[in-house]
Enzyme design. Structure first.
Site, PDB file in Angstrom:
ATOM      1  CE  LYS A 142      -4.049  -1.611   2.644  1.00 10.52           C
ATOM      2  NZ  LYS A 142      -5.213  -1.367   1.582  1.00 10.52           N
ATOM      3  NE  ARG A 156     -11.118 -10.029  -2.222  1.00 13.57           N
ATOM      4  CZ  ARG A 156     -11.510  -8.956  -2.961  1.00 13.57           C
ATOM      5  NH1 ARG A 156     -11.542  -9.332  -4.063  1.00 13.57           N
ATOM      6  NH2 ARG A 156     -11.584  -7.549  -2.839  1.00 13.57           N
TER       7      ARG A 156
HETATM    8  N1  BES Z   1      -8.122  -3.942   4.194  1.00 11.99           N
HETATM    9  C1  BES Z   1      -7.907  -3.271   2.452  1.00 11.99           C
HETATM   10  C2  BES Z   1      -9.312  -2.386   2.853  1.00 11.99           C
HETATM   11  C3  BES Z   1      -9.542  -0.937   3.073  1.00 11.99           C
HETATM   12  C4  BES Z   1      -8.633  -0.226   2.624  1.00 11.99           C
HETATM   13  C5  BES Z   1     -10.009  -0.638   4.126  1.00 11.99           C
HETATM   14  C6  BES Z   1      -8.997   1.192   2.980  1.00 11.99           C
HETATM   15  C7  BES Z   1     -10.694   0.526   4.308  1.00 11.99           C
HETATM   16  C8  BES Z   1      -9.542   2.049   3.449  1.00 11.99           C
HETATM   17  C9  BES Z   1      -8.081  -4.083   1.739  1.00 11.99           C
HETATM   18  O1  BES Z   1      -7.487  -6.011   2.295  1.00 11.99           O
HETATM   19  C10 BES Z   1      -7.367  -4.169   1.036  1.00 11.99           C
HETATM   20  O2  BES Z   1      -6.700  -3.896   0.811  1.00 11.99           O
HETATM   21  N2  BES Z   1      -8.582  -4.299  -0.441  1.00 11.99           N
HETATM   22  C11 BES Z   1      -8.321  -3.857  -1.554  1.00 11.99           C
HETATM   23  C12 BES Z   1      -8.892  -5.060  -2.633  1.00 11.99           C
HETATM   24  C13 BES Z   1      -7.921  -4.498  -4.012  1.00 11.99           C
HETATM   25  C14 BES Z   1      -6.600  -4.501  -4.063  1.00 11.99           C
HETATM   26  C15 BES Z   1      -9.133  -5.570  -4.873  1.00 11.99           C
HETATM   27  C16 BES Z   1      -8.757  -2.480  -2.182  1.00 11.99           C
HETATM   28  O3  BES Z   1     -10.022  -1.904  -1.231  1.00 11.99           O
HETATM   29  O4  BES Z   1      -7.815  -1.310  -1.963  1.00 11.99           O
HETATM   30 MN    MN Z   2      -5.642  -5.329   1.647  1.00 11.94          MN
END
Ligand code: BES
Ligand code: MN
Ligand code: ZN
Length: 460
Positions: free
Chosen positions: A234, A308
């Site tokens: 990230k 997931r």
């Molecule tokens: N924990 C995150 C989701 C999230 C991101 C919650 C920002 C709150 C704020 C999750 O694990 C994630 O990183 N999801 C990705 C999924 C994508 C790669 C399909 C996302 O939302 O970018």
């Molecule tokens: Mn994630």
């Protein structure tokens, strides 16, 4: 006073009066309620929060509140009492256990008495009070766990907290270790933990308040104690907020605490897969293919779609309890924050009556969810050239494709998914965990307990 302009009755405005004659109270706090016709749920909650803040400000330790006598359209006394307890407790909540000097040394409000208009309202009021207190305690637990940083709140810490909860309440707590997960074939969950030095845990809590043979409600909570994204790292900005990625898990613990305190006549199972998601030489790599406990294979195209991966094995594990319904709760997608913002959780379900029950519980608890479609058409976004499915489905409809992935592991279940990425915590100056959706979940369970046919209730 109105004429002099000391107060104009705007909602939440307060004025403190001293030494009024012929009153047993030392001080009287007047609180503006706004226009009676405009007194909505939301405004009532605002008024309660301002009142709590004012009581705190003036250092009151004891108070009697008459705000429950306000008329709110469509809401009865029980609702007003519940909200008063919940909003007041939430307003007084502080997380200063990690500050060397506590934030605020003011004497805390120790007792608040809620007035009811007639003696015949007492029983209703007392029941609502107990429910409000149980929910508030569950919310506070969820907030504390959410606010704790990743270096303290690890999967092992969450497991210890679950065990602690099991000592305080009649809950059976079992922790599955890495070796157990290997034996069960939980290749998806295990793959996420590969990049971490902290061992993953699968925390199982059992509350048996119902008849022994009554199928339980299963709550499955995402417990990512820190989500750096893994190799699909990230961006640095706000990455600290990914300590909140275990708020689904925290809400399961909070709801179970509330249920146990209320001694609801139901069986409830909590299943919490917990891990960190970090980059490492041993971590999942984009393109890796893993085999889940269900036997289905997954191409991990993005290691940041890890929620997931841990949830799918937890859903398969939940099957062994023959649950009546399964609800997973997860900070699953940033897309949900874009779609619904901070006010509603995303809800997707493969069973319409369950979706409706959850929506209704959320409305009553003022902890609302909003349904998104789980149509088959979206499933093809998860097609993979090399495995049964990919773990991501592209930018479009990210919340839905996240749920579509989970749906493939919930085919044997009556299942709903709550995406709480937008509601579980606040950013900005007041950064911190909200404790949502503990009120929704607890209300869902209270409603289920109340609608049980007499024959299904355990003998008293
Ligand atoms: N924990 C995150 C989701 C999230 C991101 C919650 C920002 C709150 C704020 C999750 O694990 C994630 O990183 N999801 C990705 C999924 C994508 C790669 C399909 C996302 O939302 O970018
Ligand atoms: Mn994630
Ligand atoms: Zn995550």
């Amino acid at each position: 006073m109105l004429r002099r302009g000391d107060l104009d009755g705007r909602p939440g405005q307060t004025l403190l009066l001293h030494n009024l004659p012929n009153l047993p109270a030392e001080r009287v706090l007047l609180v503006g309620g706004g226009k009676e016709k405009e007194l909505t749920d939301r405004r009532f909650r605002e008024i309660l929060a301002k009142t709590a803040a004012a009581l705190k400000q003036i250092g009151a330790t004891d108070a009697v509140s008459y705000l429950t006598e306000l008329d709110i359209k469509g809401r009865d006394l029980a609702w007003k009492v519940r909200q008063t307890v919940e909003v007041t407790e939430a307003s007084l909540y502080r997380f200063d256990q990690l500050k060397s000097i506590p934030n605020n040394q003011k004497r805390a409000l120790k007792r608040i008495v809620l007035a009811v208009a007639k003696r015949s309202d007492l029983a209703t009021g007392e029941k609502a009070l107990r429910e409000g207190q149980a929910i508030a305690a569950g919310v506070a637990l969820a907030r504390d766990l959410g606010n704790l940083p990743g270096n303290i709140c690890t999967p092992s810490y969450l497991a210890d907290q679950a065990k602690e909860l099991g000592r305080q309440h009649p809950l059976k707590v079992t922790i599955l270790e890495e070796a157990d997960m290997h034996a069960l074939g939980m290749g998806a969950l295990l793959s996420v933990a590969r990049g971490s030095r902290q061992p993953p845990k699968l925390i199982v809590l059992e509350y048996h308040g119902g008849k022994p043979d009554a199928p339980p409600v299963a709550l499955v909570g995402k417990g990512l104690t820190f989500d750096a994204g893994g190799i699909s790292l990230k961006p640095a900005d706000k990455m600290d907020e990914m300590k909140f990625d275990m708020c689904g898990a925290a809400s399961v613990l909070g709801a179970l605490k509330a249920v146990a305190e209320l001694k609801l006549p139901l069986n409830v199972i909590g299943v919490i897969p917990s891990s960190e998601n970090l980059p490492d030489g041993n971590a999942n790599k984009p393109g890796d293919i893993v085999t889940s406990m269900s036997g289905q294979t997954i191409e991990v195209l993005n290691t940041d779609a890890e929620g997931r991966l841990i949830l799918c094995d937890a859903l398969t594990y939940a099957e062994r309890y023959n649950p009546a319904v399964v609800i997973d709760i997860a900070t699953l997608t940033g897309a949900c924050v874009i779609a619904l913002g901070a006010h509603a959780a995303g809800l997707l379900a493969n069973h319409e009556p369950l979706a409706r029950e959850l929506l209704a519980a959320g409305r009553y608890a003022h902890d609302r969810a909003w349904q998104l479609p789980l149509w088959d058409e979206y499933q093809q976004q998860l097609d993979s050239n090399f495995a049964d499915m990919a773990n991501v489905g592209g930018r479009e409809a990210g919340t839905i494709t996240g749920a579509c992935f989970l749906a493939r592991y919930a085919k044997k279940l009556k299942w709903a998914h709550l995406d709480i990425a937008g509601v579980a915590w606040k950013g900005g100056k007041e950064k911190g965990s909200t404790g949502r959706p503990v009120p929704l979940l607890t209300q869902f369970l209270i409603s289920r307990a109340e609608s049980l046919p007499a024959a299904d209730k355990p003998a008293a």
